[in-house]
Write an enzyme that holds these catalytic residues in place. Structure first.
Site, mmCIF file in Angstrom:
data_model
loop_
_atom_site.group_PDB
_atom_site.id
_atom_site.type_symbol
_atom_site.label_atom_id
_atom_site.label_comp_id
_atom_site.label_asym_id
_atom_site.label_seq_id
_atom_site.Cartn_x
_atom_site.Cartn_y
_atom_site.Cartn_z
ATOM 1 N N GLU A 1 2.637 1.295 -5.860
ATOM 2 C CA GLU A 1 3.604 2.018 -4.682
ATOM 3 C C GLU A 1 4.451 0.870 -4.165
ATOM 4 O O GLU A 1 4.057 -0.011 -3.371
ATOM 5 C CB GLU A 1 3.114 2.920 -3.616
ATOM 6 N N GLY B 1 0.911 -1.258 0.175
ATOM 7 C CA GLY B 1 0.116 -0.070 -0.019
ATOM 8 C C GLY B 1 0.779 1.308 0.058
ATOM 9 O O GLY B 1 1.878 1.292 -0.652
ATOM 10 N N CYS B 2 0.533 2.193 0.672
ATOM 11 C CA CYS B 2 1.298 3.359 0.950
ATOM 12 C C CYS B 2 2.699 3.221 1.399
ATOM 13 O O CYS B 2 2.858 2.500 2.269
ATOM 14 C CB CYS B 2 0.604 4.441 1.791
ATOM 15 N N PHE B 3 3.785 3.765 0.756
ATOM 16 C CA PHE B 3 5.131 3.255 0.706
ATOM 17 C C PHE B 3 5.685 3.909 1.877
ATOM 18 O O PHE B 3 6.712 3.416 2.370
ATOM 19 C CB PHE B 3 6.022 3.441 -0.491
ATOM 20 N N TRP B 4 5.037 4.957 2.436
ATOM 21 C CA TRP B 4 5.802 5.615 3.750
ATOM 22 C C TRP B 4 5.952 4.892 4.833
ATOM 23 O O TRP B 4 7.072 4.717 5.457
ATOM 24 C CB TRP B 4 4.956 7.018 3.891
#
Length: 161
Positions: free
Chosen positions: A53, A9-12
């Protein structure tokens, strides 16, 4: 050193989790598994490039194993591993999750781990393709925002944009 590619999902948040893991010596966030050359964040978020991502991880295989990194990936996904094109509130093909192997040894490990979650697991398992670095402001985003990347840190990872 060895390479590993994961999408969660979101890479952060996943980047920070990998940064904290003993044996990981480098991380990059970016885009993979798509068709467009050198995509931008805006293009990937449009859902038209085919990219997801992802995190490109460089690790010392004497200090951690590929299997450990795969298990960390699946653990961080939680029940999201049973959803298609979604992790948490992030939805779209750019947020699909996957393990993208770099050789046959990684393939066997990834397939075994994913299979262990049964046929309802939606985590992709494909060969790693070209990894395009995300824009500089995305790199180590949560670290720049003040969250700890210390090895073994256990503070909750907070994603914010």
């Amino acid at each position: 050193y060895q390479l590993a590619t994961f999408a969660l999902g979101c890479f952060w948040g996943s980047e920070l989790a990998f940064m904290r893991y003993p044996g990981v010596v480098g991380t990059k966030v970016g885009y993979t598994q798509g068709e467009k050359q050198d995509p931008t964040y805006r293009e990937v978020c449009s859902g038209t490039t085919g990219h997801t991502e992802a995190n490109l991880i460089t690790y010392d295989s004497r200090r951690c194993s590929y299997e450990e990194l795969c298990l960390l990936t699946m653990d961080r996904l939680g029940d999201n591993k049973f959803l298609s094109n979604q992790v948490g509130n992030d939805r779209g093909t750019q947020y699909r999750h996957g393990i993208y192997y770099h050789d046959d040894k990684q393939k066997k490990i990834a397939e075994k781990i994913i299979a262990g979650y049964g046929t309802n697991c939606k985590t992709e398992c494909f060969p790693a393709t070209k990894f395009w670095d995300a824009e500089d402001y995305h790199q180590q985003y949560l670290l720049k925002g003040g969250q700890s990347a210390r090895k073994g840190a256990e503070e909750t990872i907070r994603c914010y944009g």
